[in-house]
Design a protein around this motif. Structure first.
Motif, PDB file in Angstrom:
ATOM      1  N   UNK A 271      15.598 -51.745  47.768  1.00  0.00           N
ATOM      2  CA  UNK A 271      16.953 -51.190  47.880  1.00  0.00           C
ATOM      3  C   UNK A 271      17.890 -51.931  46.923  1.00  0.00           C
ATOM      4  N   UNK A 272      17.737 -53.243  46.839  1.00  0.00           N
ATOM      5  CA  UNK A 272      18.540 -54.030  45.894  1.00  0.00           C
ATOM      6  C   UNK A 272      18.320 -53.529  44.467  1.00  0.00           C
ATOM      7  N   UNK A 273      17.064 -53.294  44.118  1.00  0.00           N
ATOM      8  CA  UNK A 273      16.750 -52.831  42.759  1.00  0.00           C
ATOM      9  C   UNK A 273      17.417 -51.491  42.471  1.00  0.00           C
ATOM     10  N   UNK A 274      17.445 -50.607  43.446  1.00  0.00           N
ATOM     11  CA  UNK A 274      18.112 -49.313  43.250  1.00  0.00           C
ATOM     12  C   UNK A 274      19.594 -49.508  42.941  1.00  0.00           C
ATOM     13  N   UNK A 275      20.244 -50.429  43.650  1.00  0.00           N
ATOM     14  CA  UNK A 275      21.660 -50.720  43.379  1.00  0.00           C
ATOM     15  C   UNK A 275      21.832 -51.302  41.978  1.00  0.00           C
ATOM     16  N   UNK A 276      20.972 -52.237  41.615  1.00  0.00           N
ATOM     17  CA  UNK A 276      21.072 -52.855  40.288  1.00  0.00           C
ATOM     18  C   UNK A 276      20.819 -51.841  39.173  1.00  0.00           C
ATOM     19  N   UNK A 277      19.901 -50.909  39.394  1.00  0.00           N
ATOM     20  CA  UNK A 277      19.642 -49.870  38.387  1.00  0.00           C
ATOM     21  C   UNK A 277      20.876 -49.008  38.173  1.00  0.00           C
ATOM     22  N   UNK A 278      21.590 -48.692  39.259  1.00  0.00           N
ATOM     23  CA  UNK A 278      22.828 -47.915  39.128  1.00  0.00           C
ATOM     24  C   UNK A 278      23.815 -48.656  38.229  1.00  0.00           C
ATOM     25  N   UNK A 279      23.904 -49.967  38.429  1.00  0.00           N
ATOM     26  CA  UNK A 279      24.833 -50.766  37.635  1.00  0.00           C
ATOM     27  C   UNK A 279      24.440 -50.788  36.164  1.00  0.00           C
ATOM     28  N   UNK A 280      23.152 -50.878  35.903  1.00  0.00           N
ATOM     29  CA  UNK A 280      22.681 -50.926  34.518  1.00  0.00           C
ATOM     30  C   UNK A 280      23.005 -49.635  33.773  1.00  0.00           C
ATOM     31  N   UNK A 281      23.108 -48.529  34.510  1.00  0.00           N
ATOM     32  CA  UNK A 281      23.387 -47.237  33.891  1.00  0.00           C
ATOM     33  C   UNK A 281      24.885 -46.979  33.693  1.00  0.00           C
ATOM     34  N   UNK A 282      25.733 -47.802  34.327  1.00  0.00           N
ATOM     35  CA  UNK A 282      27.179 -47.642  34.170  1.00  0.00           C
ATOM     36  C   UNK A 282      27.644 -48.182  32.830  1.00  0.00           C
ATOM     37  N   UNK A 283      28.644 -47.551  32.302  1.00  0.00           N
ATOM     38  CA  UNK A 283      29.271 -48.056  31.081  1.00  0.00           C
ATOM     39  C   UNK A 283      30.487 -48.872  31.500  1.00  0.00           C
ATOM     40  N   UNK A 284      30.479 -50.153  31.145  1.00  0.00           N
ATOM     41  CA  UNK A 284      31.613 -51.006  31.486  1.00  0.00           C
ATOM     42  C   UNK A 284      31.597 -51.418  32.947  1.00  0.00           C
ATOM     43  N   UNK A 285      32.576 -52.202  33.300  1.00  0.00           N
ATOM     44  CA  UNK A 285      32.698 -52.674  34.671  1.00  0.00           C
ATOM     45  C   UNK A 285      31.981 -53.992  34.875  1.00  0.00           C
ATOM     46  N   UNK A 286      32.433 -54.728  35.847  1.00  0.00           N
ATOM     47  CA  UNK A 286      31.823 -55.998  36.174  1.00  0.00           C
ATOM     48  C   UNK A 286      32.151 -57.087  35.172  1.00  0.00           C
ATOM     49  N   UNK A 287      32.049 -58.321  35.621  1.00  0.00           N
ATOM     50  CA  UNK A 287      32.285 -59.456  34.723  1.00  0.00           C
ATOM     51  C   UNK A 287      31.035 -59.693  33.883  1.00  0.00           C
ATOM     52  N   UNK A 288      31.176 -60.485  32.837  1.00  0.00           N
ATOM     53  CA  UNK A 288      30.009 -60.786  32.001  1.00  0.00           C
ATOM     54  C   UNK A 288      28.961 -61.541  32.819  1.00  0.00           C
ATOM     55  N   UNK A 289      29.387 -62.364  33.754  1.00  0.00           N
ATOM     56  CA  UNK A 289      28.449 -63.084  34.627  1.00  0.00           C
ATOM     57  C   UNK A 289      27.672 -62.102  35.495  1.00  0.00           C
ATOM     58  N   UNK A 290      28.356 -61.111  36.037  1.00  0.00           N
ATOM     59  CA  UNK A 290      27.685 -60.103  36.855  1.00  0.00           C
ATOM     60  C   UNK A 290      26.693 -59.291  36.023  1.00  0.00           C
ATOM     61  N   UNK A 291      27.111 -58.869  34.835  1.00  0.00           N
ATOM     62  CA  UNK A 291      26.226 -58.062  33.987  1.00  0.00           C
ATOM     63  C   UNK A 291      24.998 -58.860  33.566  1.00  0.00           C
ATOM     64  N   UNK A 292      25.171 -60.149  33.276  1.00  0.00           N
ATOM     65  CA  UNK A 292      24.039 -61.004  32.913  1.00  0.00           C
ATOM     66  C   UNK A 292      23.091 -61.151  34.095  1.00  0.00           C
ATOM     67  N   UNK A 293      23.651 -61.352  35.274  1.00  0.00           N
ATOM     68  CA  UNK A 293      22.819 -61.477  36.469  1.00  0.00           C
ATOM     69  C   UNK A 293      22.017 -60.203  36.698  1.00  0.00           C
ATOM     70  N   UNK A 294      22.678 -59.055  36.621  1.00  0.00           N
ATOM     71  CA  UNK A 294      22.018 -57.771  36.861  1.00  0.00           C
ATOM     72  C   UNK A 294      20.878 -57.560  35.872  1.00  0.00           C
ATOM     73  N   UNK A 295      21.112 -57.854  34.626  1.00  0.00           N
ATOM     74  CA  UNK A 295      20.072 -57.699  33.615  1.00  0.00           C
ATOM     75  C   UNK A 295      18.855 -58.569  33.938  1.00  0.00           C
ATOM     76  N   UNK A 296      19.102 -59.807  34.317  1.00  0.00           N
ATOM     77  CA  UNK A 296      18.011 -60.722  34.629  1.00  0.00           C
ATOM     78  C   UNK A 296      17.264 -60.350  35.892  1.00  0.00           C
ATOM     79  N   UNK A 297      17.999 -59.929  36.923  1.00  0.00           N
ATOM     80  CA  UNK A 297      17.346 -59.607  38.191  1.00  0.00           C
ATOM     81  C   UNK A 297      16.546 -58.312  38.076  1.00  0.00           C
TER      82      UNK A 297
END
Length: 105
Positions: free
Chosen positions: A20-46
């Motif tokens: 379920x976490x991965x599904x949420x992270x995938x949604x974020x990866x598909x968004x353009x913009x949003x989130x801090x650079x720390x959040x985007x880096x975390x999402x990419x790594x996770x």
């Protein structure tokens, strides 16, 4: 929207609900913009990390007369996938691998 999905992903991950976490992270990866650079880096790594630990099932099924493709992140092993109101398919998927379930006729 980004912050909500990010925190949902982190909460699911913390509870061990990795698919379920991965599904949420995938949604974020598909968004353009949003989130801090720390959040985007975390999402990419996770996404990379969880992608090695989970399996991915591509499901093709009929919805309203059209063939629709969705991706499900699942724990490795045998999974029962619903392809229609009256049909289930069983698929075995390994960590870091992908399987496809064809439900369109």
């Amino acid at each position: 929207a980004y912050d909500i999905s990010y925190h949902l992903g982190r909460a699911y991950e913390g509870q061990g609900q990795l698919s379920i976490a991965m599904s949420e992270y995938q949604k974020l990866a598909e968004l353009r913009g949003g989130g801090s650079s720390t959040q985007r880096t975390y999402v990419s790594g996770v996404i990379t990390d969880l992608g090695k630990r989970l399996g991915r099932v591509t499901v093709k099924k009929l919805q309203r007369g059209r063939c629709v493709t969705t991706t499900l992140w699942v724990t490795p092993g045998e999974q029962h996938i619903k392809v229609s109101d009256d049909e289930m398919r069983t698929v075995t998927v390994q960590a870091g691998k992908q399987a496809t379930v064809e439900g369109c006729k």
